[in-house]
Design a protein around this motif. Structure first.
Motif, PDB file in Angstrom:
ATOM      1  N   ARG A  43       6.196  -3.168   4.767  1.00 51.07           N
ATOM      2  CA  ARG A  43       5.796  -2.159   3.660  1.00 51.07           C
ATOM      3  C   ARG A  43       5.048  -1.124   4.429  1.00 51.07           C
ATOM      4  O   ARG A  43       3.767  -1.475   4.308  1.00 51.07           O
ATOM      5  N   LYS A  44       5.634  -0.168   4.449  1.00 49.34           N
ATOM      6  CA  LYS A  44       4.765   1.187   5.119  1.00 49.34           C
ATOM      7  C   LYS A  44       4.458   1.929   4.003  1.00 49.34           C
ATOM      8  O   LYS A  44       4.905   2.910   3.436  1.00 49.34           O
ATOM      9  N   MET A  45       3.121   1.477   3.273  1.00 43.84           N
ATOM     10  CA  MET A  45       2.743   2.073   2.034  1.00 43.84           C
ATOM     11  C   MET A  45       1.452   2.955   2.226  1.00 43.84           C
ATOM     12  O   MET A  45       0.582   2.476   3.161  1.00 43.84           O
ATOM     13  N   ASP A  46       1.433   4.063   1.655  1.00 44.86           N
ATOM     14  CA  ASP A  46       0.056   4.856   1.742  1.00 44.86           C
ATOM     15  C   ASP A  46      -1.062   3.773   1.360  1.00 44.86           C
ATOM     16  O   ASP A  46      -1.202   3.076   0.438  1.00 44.86           O
TER      17      ASP A  46
ATOM     18  N   ILE B  69      -2.493   3.825  -1.878  1.00 46.27           N
ATOM     19  CA  ILE B  69      -1.909   3.209  -2.831  1.00 46.27           C
ATOM     20  C   ILE B  69      -2.001   1.786  -2.812  1.00 46.27           C
ATOM     21  O   ILE B  69      -2.405   0.973  -3.869  1.00 46.27           O
ATOM     22  N   GLU B  70      -2.254   1.363  -1.559  1.00 49.33           N
ATOM     23  CA  GLU B  70      -2.633  -0.063  -1.422  1.00 49.33           C
ATOM     24  C   GLU B  70      -3.840  -0.416  -2.162  1.00 49.33           C
ATOM     25  O   GLU B  70      -4.232  -1.611  -2.570  1.00 49.33           O
ATOM     26  N   GLU B  71      -4.747   0.520  -1.863  1.00 48.29           N
ATOM     27  CA  GLU B  71      -6.238   0.357  -2.350  1.00 48.29           C
ATOM     28  C   GLU B  71      -6.283   0.495  -4.011  1.00 48.29           C
ATOM     29  O   GLU B  71      -6.686  -0.392  -4.586  1.00 48.29           O
ATOM     30  N   VAL B  72      -5.522   1.120  -4.486  1.00 46.94           N
ATOM     31  CA  VAL B  72      -5.315   1.103  -6.195  1.00 46.94           C
ATOM     32  C   VAL B  72      -4.501  -0.079  -6.401  1.00 46.94           C
ATOM     33  O   VAL B  72      -4.949  -0.588  -7.476  1.00 46.94           O
TER      34      VAL B  72
ATOM     35  N   SER C  36      -6.074  13.650  -6.761  1.00 44.36           N
ATOM     36  CA  SER C  36      -6.192  14.054  -8.196  1.00 44.36           C
ATOM     37  C   SER C  36      -5.361  13.179  -9.251  1.00 44.36           C
ATOM     38  O   SER C  36      -4.426  12.528  -8.692  1.00 44.36           O
ATOM     39  N   PRO C  37      -5.527  13.189 -10.440  1.00 47.43           N
ATOM     40  CA  PRO C  37      -4.833  12.247 -11.234  1.00 47.43           C
ATOM     41  C   PRO C  37      -3.410  12.268 -11.278  1.00 47.43           C
ATOM     42  O   PRO C  37      -2.546  11.281 -11.021  1.00 47.43           O
ATOM     43  N   SER C  38      -2.908  13.463 -11.166  1.00 47.26           N
ATOM     44  CA  SER C  38      -1.417  13.760 -11.400  1.00 47.26           C
ATOM     45  C   SER C  38      -0.943  13.252  -9.948  1.00 47.26           C
ATOM     46  O   SER C  38       0.163  12.969  -9.968  1.00 47.26           O
ATOM     47  N   ARG C  39      -1.456  13.957  -8.909  1.00 49.53           N
ATOM     48  CA  ARG C  39      -0.914  13.503  -7.434  1.00 49.53           C
ATOM     49  C   ARG C  39      -0.966  11.874  -7.257  1.00 49.53           C
ATOM     50  O   ARG C  39       0.012  11.250  -6.855  1.00 49.53           O
ATOM     51  N   LEU C  40      -1.990  11.139  -7.822  1.00 57.16           N
ATOM     52  CA  LEU C  40      -2.020   9.676  -7.721  1.00 57.16           C
ATOM     53  C   LEU C  40      -0.919   9.147  -8.306  1.00 57.16           C
ATOM     54  O   LEU C  40      -0.068   8.292  -8.048  1.00 57.16           O
ATOM     55  N   SER C  41      -0.824   9.350  -9.560  1.00 55.11           N
ATOM     56  CA  SER C  41       0.390   9.100 -10.709  1.00 55.11           C
ATOM     57  C   SER C  41       1.717   9.307  -9.853  1.00 55.11           C
ATOM     58  O   SER C  41       2.845   8.444  -9.852  1.00 55.11           O
ATOM     59  N   HIS C  42       1.903  10.365  -9.271  1.00 56.47           N
ATOM     60  CA  HIS C  42       3.169  10.805  -8.587  1.00 56.47           C
ATOM     61  C   HIS C  42       3.439   9.797  -7.305  1.00 56.47           C
ATOM     62  O   HIS C  42       4.496   9.250  -7.135  1.00 56.47           O
ATOM     63  N   LEU C  43       2.511   9.739  -6.647  1.00 55.05           N
ATOM     64  CA  LEU C  43       2.496   9.016  -5.094  1.00 55.05           C
ATOM     65  C   LEU C  43       2.591   7.574  -5.563  1.00 55.05           C
ATOM     66  O   LEU C  43       3.328   6.926  -4.925  1.00 55.05           O
ATOM     67  N   PHE C  44       2.064   6.978  -6.646  1.00 56.70           N
ATOM     68  CA  PHE C  44       2.005   5.615  -6.714  1.00 56.70           C
ATOM     69  C   PHE C  44       3.615   5.421  -7.328  1.00 56.70           C
ATOM     70  O   PHE C  44       4.201   4.096  -6.719  1.00 56.70           O
ATOM     71  N   LYS C  45       4.143   6.145  -8.342  1.00 54.63           N
ATOM     72  CA  LYS C  45       5.501   5.895  -8.732  1.00 54.63           C
ATOM     73  C   LYS C  45       6.365   5.938  -7.529  1.00 54.63           C
ATOM     74  O   LYS C  45       7.259   5.204  -7.543  1.00 54.63           O
ATOM     75  N   GLU C  46       6.162   6.922  -6.782  1.00 55.17           N
ATOM     76  CA  GLU C  46       7.101   6.961  -5.482  1.00 55.17           C
ATOM     77  C   GLU C  46       7.008   5.831  -4.718  1.00 55.17           C
ATOM     78  O   GLU C  46       7.972   5.408  -4.080  1.00 55.17           O
TER      79      GLU C  46
END
Length: 257
Positions: free
Chosen positions: A150-153, A156-159, A183-193
């Motif tokens: 799993r090559k995850m950012d 995101i692993e920390e979240v 930012s909250p919006s960037r985190l939401s997008h990156l997490f879903k991705e």
């Protein structure tokens, strides 16, 4: 400090810039090294790899290698030599070398803690000490295998780690975003991705998974479990339980899987 645990050798070294080990024919067992502070190098097949904090390297038996400290650097690392018979072969790679960078602070701490248990259990030699050492080593290899797949950012692993640790608390997107520097919006997008789910869906799924285990094994009522896993409203708990399990909590308790 070197600890001889029969088929398992482990240590925690803090070495000056004169430290070096050369094994032109490799070693007859596996070697795993995890850098805690400073810098070192590992040369294998003519390729130099610099080892900084969070880097972990696994070398197969018979792999020629040369490693040591960098000029004007101190290298602090933990290591273990071990035979392949102490763990499942599917955890051991086909390659003769695996080099990973563990960027996530929580995973770094988890790996270090596993090494620390190996060292402590080896010194104490209590009941089942060798089996405990092997269990800790297996945890390290499982983390490496998971990281390889799993090559995850790392943010995101920390979240994901924070969600699992703070599951019962009221979690705010803004706080998570600030913690990982997004930012909250960037985190939401990156997490879903990265995961395929939103943050709230992931949190609710974690809560329901925990609720399922509690309902199946503790004998607690569904209303008690609802609050134990972090829900503040029983109807919301029931709706989420149906969403992730396909049935209500009362139906589950009548026929637990």
């Amino acid at each position: 400090m070197i600890l001889d645990v029969n088929a398992l050798l482990a240590g925690h070294f803090i070495e000056p810039d004169t430290y070096a080990v050369k094994r032109p024919h490799g070693h007859n067992d596996w070697l795993v090294m995890f850098t805690l502070e400073g810098s070192g190098f590992v040369k294998q097949h003519g390729i130099d790899r610099i080892c900084n904090k969070g880097d972990i390297i696994l070398l197969a038996p018979g792999t020629p290698h040369h490693y040591g400290t960098m000029k004007s650097q101190t290298w602090q690392f933990v290591w273990a030599h071990f035979p392949s018979i102490i763990t499942e072969t599917n955890l051991l790679p086909q390659e003769d070398q695996v080099f990973l960078t563990i960027e996530n602070d929580s995973l770094q701490e988890r790996i270090y803690t596993a090494f620390a248990r190996i060292l402590a259990d080896s010194r104490e030699r209590g009941e089942y000490w060798f089996e405990l050492c092997c269990s800790s080593l297996r945890e390290i290899l499982l983390i490496m295998a998971q990281k390889s797949i799993r090559k995850m950012d790392p943010r995101i692993e920390e979240v994901l780690h924070l969600l699992s640790q703070q599951m019962r608390e009221q979690i705010r997107l803004e706080d998570l975003a600030q913690t990982v520097g997004l930012s909250p919006s960037r985190l939401s997008h990156l997490f879903k991705e990265s995961t395929g789910y939103s943050i709230i869906d992931t949190l609710n799924r974690m809560r329901i998974q925990q609720a399922v285990m509690m309902l199946a094994h503790t004998g607690r009522s569904a209303s008690d479990v609802c609050y134990d896993v972090g829900f503040q409203n029983y109807n919301h708990f029931t709706n989420q339980f149906r969403k992730w399990q396909g049935m209500t909590p009362s139906m589950f308790m009548k026929n637990p899987r």
